[in-house]
Scaffold this motif. Sequence first.
Motif, PDB file in Angstrom:
ATOM      1  N   ASP A  28      -2.258  24.366 -33.177  1.00  0.00           N
ATOM      2  CA  ASP A  28      -0.940  24.301 -32.557  1.00  0.00           C
ATOM      3  C   ASP A  28       0.084  24.952 -33.494  1.00  0.00           C
ATOM      4  O   ASP A  28       0.173  24.589 -34.664  1.00  0.00           O
ATOM      5  CB  ASP A  28      -0.570  22.839 -32.305  1.00  0.00           C
ATOM      6  CG  ASP A  28       0.757  22.668 -31.607  1.00  0.00           C
ATOM      7  OD1 ASP A  28       1.277  23.649 -31.048  1.00  0.00           O
ATOM      8  OD2 ASP A  28       1.284  21.541 -31.628  1.00  0.00           O
ATOM      9  N   PRO A  29       0.869  25.927 -33.009  1.00  0.00           N
ATOM     10  CA  PRO A  29       1.830  26.618 -33.868  1.00  0.00           C
ATOM     11  C   PRO A  29       2.871  25.708 -34.519  1.00  0.00           C
ATOM     12  O   PRO A  29       3.368  26.016 -35.598  1.00  0.00           O
ATOM     13  CB  PRO A  29       2.512  27.613 -32.922  1.00  0.00           C
ATOM     14  CG  PRO A  29       1.604  27.768 -31.774  1.00  0.00           C
ATOM     15  CD  PRO A  29       0.838  26.493 -31.665  1.00  0.00           C
ATOM     16  N   THR A  30       3.168  24.577 -33.887  1.00  0.00           N
ATOM     17  CA  THR A  30       4.180  23.686 -34.467  1.00  0.00           C
ATOM     18  C   THR A  30       3.690  23.009 -35.740  1.00  0.00           C
ATOM     19  O   THR A  30       4.494  22.505 -36.514  1.00  0.00           O
ATOM     20  CB  THR A  30       4.624  22.607 -33.463  1.00  0.00           C
ATOM     21  OG1 THR A  30       3.480  21.863 -33.052  1.00  0.00           O
ATOM     22  CG2 THR A  30       5.298  23.240 -32.255  1.00  0.00           C
ATOM     23  N   ARG A  49       2.781  31.527 -26.892  1.00  0.00           N
ATOM     24  CA  ARG A  49       2.029  30.351 -27.370  1.00  0.00           C
ATOM     25  C   ARG A  49       0.526  30.561 -27.228  1.00  0.00           C
ATOM     26  O   ARG A  49      -0.247  30.189 -28.101  1.00  0.00           O
ATOM     27  CB  ARG A  49       2.447  29.101 -26.600  1.00  0.00           C
ATOM     28  CG  ARG A  49       3.701  28.469 -27.115  1.00  0.00           C
ATOM     29  CD  ARG A  49       3.982  27.110 -26.448  1.00  0.00           C
ATOM     30  NE  ARG A  49       5.393  26.845 -26.507  1.00  0.00           N
ATOM     31  CZ  ARG A  49       6.268  27.182 -25.562  1.00  0.00           C
ATOM     32  NH1 ARG A  49       5.886  27.769 -24.468  1.00  0.00           N
ATOM     33  NH2 ARG A  49       7.550  26.910 -25.717  1.00  0.00           N
ATOM     34  N   ASN A  50       0.117  31.173 -26.114  1.00  0.00           N
ATOM     35  CA  ASN A  50      -1.309  31.461 -25.908  1.00  0.00           C
ATOM     36  C   ASN A  50      -1.824  32.435 -26.965  1.00  0.00           C
ATOM     37  O   ASN A  50      -2.905  32.237 -27.520  1.00  0.00           O
ATOM     38  CB  ASN A  50      -1.551  32.026 -24.514  1.00  0.00           C
ATOM     39  CG  ASN A  50      -1.396  30.983 -23.435  1.00  0.00           C
ATOM     40  OD1 ASN A  50      -1.525  29.789 -23.692  1.00  0.00           O
ATOM     41  ND2 ASN A  50      -1.110  31.427 -22.233  1.00  0.00           N
ATOM     42  N   ILE A 106       8.446  29.046 -31.032  1.00  0.00           N
ATOM     43  CA  ILE A 106       7.183  28.331 -30.804  1.00  0.00           C
ATOM     44  C   ILE A 106       6.713  27.545 -32.017  1.00  0.00           C
ATOM     45  O   ILE A 106       5.865  26.673 -31.876  1.00  0.00           O
ATOM     46  CB  ILE A 106       6.067  29.277 -30.308  1.00  0.00           C
ATOM     47  CG1 ILE A 106       5.714  30.322 -31.334  1.00  0.00           C
ATOM     48  CG2 ILE A 106       6.444  29.900 -28.980  1.00  0.00           C
ATOM     49  CD1 ILE A 106       4.540  31.202 -30.961  1.00  0.00           C
ATOM     50  N   THR A 107       7.265  27.836 -33.209  1.00  0.00           N
ATOM     51  CA  THR A 107       6.843  27.102 -34.403  1.00  0.00           C
ATOM     52  C   THR A 107       7.883  26.111 -34.901  1.00  0.00           C
ATOM     53  O   THR A 107       7.539  25.145 -35.572  1.00  0.00           O
ATOM     54  CB  THR A 107       6.532  28.062 -35.577  1.00  0.00           C
ATOM     55  OG1 THR A 107       7.720  28.774 -35.925  1.00  0.00           O
ATOM     56  CG2 THR A 107       5.408  29.003 -35.230  1.00  0.00           C
ATOM     57  N   ASP A 143       7.525  32.862 -23.515  1.00  0.00           N
ATOM     58  CA  ASP A 143       7.146  31.944 -24.590  1.00  0.00           C
ATOM     59  C   ASP A 143       5.774  31.323 -24.331  1.00  0.00           C
ATOM     60  O   ASP A 143       5.028  31.059 -25.264  1.00  0.00           O
ATOM     61  CB  ASP A 143       8.204  30.862 -24.783  1.00  0.00           C
ATOM     62  CG  ASP A 143       9.437  31.397 -25.500  1.00  0.00           C
ATOM     63  OD1 ASP A 143       9.393  32.542 -26.014  1.00  0.00           O
ATOM     64  OD2 ASP A 143      10.457  30.682 -25.547  1.00  0.00           O
ATOM     65  N   ALA A 144       5.437  31.127 -23.071  1.00  0.00           N
ATOM     66  CA  ALA A 144       4.112  30.578 -22.747  1.00  0.00           C
ATOM     67  C   ALA A 144       3.022  31.574 -23.154  1.00  0.00           C
ATOM     68  O   ALA A 144       1.998  31.181 -23.732  1.00  0.00           O
ATOM     69  CB  ALA A 144       4.019  30.270 -21.258  1.00  0.00           C
ATOM     70  N   ALA A 170      -0.503  32.963 -29.907  1.00  0.00           N
ATOM     71  CA  ALA A 170      -0.472  32.260 -31.191  1.00  0.00           C
ATOM     72  C   ALA A 170      -1.683  31.347 -31.339  1.00  0.00           C
ATOM     73  O   ALA A 170      -2.286  31.271 -32.411  1.00  0.00           O
ATOM     74  CB  ALA A 170       0.825  31.456 -31.326  1.00  0.00           C
ATOM     75  N   GLY A 171      -2.046  30.662 -30.267  1.00  0.00           N
ATOM     76  CA  GLY A 171      -3.225  29.800 -30.311  1.00  0.00           C
ATOM     77  C   GLY A 171      -4.487  30.585 -30.609  1.00  0.00           C
ATOM     78  O   GLY A 171      -5.325  30.161 -31.406  1.00  0.00           O
ATOM     79  N   GLN A 184      10.608  34.826 -31.257  1.00  0.00           N
ATOM     80  CA  GLN A 184       9.585  34.084 -30.504  1.00  0.00           C
ATOM     81  C   GLN A 184       8.813  33.160 -31.427  1.00  0.00           C
ATOM     82  O   GLN A 184       8.536  32.015 -31.073  1.00  0.00           O
ATOM     83  CB  GLN A 184       8.623  35.032 -29.807  1.00  0.00           C
ATOM     84  CG  GLN A 184       9.120  35.496 -28.481  1.00  0.00           C
ATOM     85  CD  GLN A 184       8.088  36.302 -27.740  1.00  0.00           C
ATOM     86  OE1 GLN A 184       7.363  37.073 -28.340  1.00  0.00           O
ATOM     87  NE2 GLN A 184       8.038  36.123 -26.445  1.00  0.00           N
TER      88      GLN A 184
END
Length: 91
Positions: free
Chosen positions: A46-48, A35-36, A78-79, A31-32, A38-39, A74
């Motif tokens: 931020d995906p959220t 997130r990278n 992350i979202t 997931d880390a 996705a960024g 995934q």
Amino acid sequence: MRNARKRSNRASLASSAEAIQERSHRIRLTDAEARNIAGDVLGGVDPTTLRQTERSEREAALVRLKDAGLSVRQIQRITGLSLGTISNAGR
């Protein structure tokens, strides 16, 4: 008629086997790492924050995340978006 069905069944079995083989070659990301990615895909956003964006913009972002190779689950993690929202994006 039977020969046509047999050929059709063979074709569908071959495509199923290809799909299974393709799935087994996917790289699993933590997931880390997701997130990278996705960024990077979202331009540092931020995906959220996708939960608060306009629908058309959110769907475009979700399609980009899918195209980057992230799985639907995934993206969900992350979202914070629902599986249905993610799955329906880009249809």
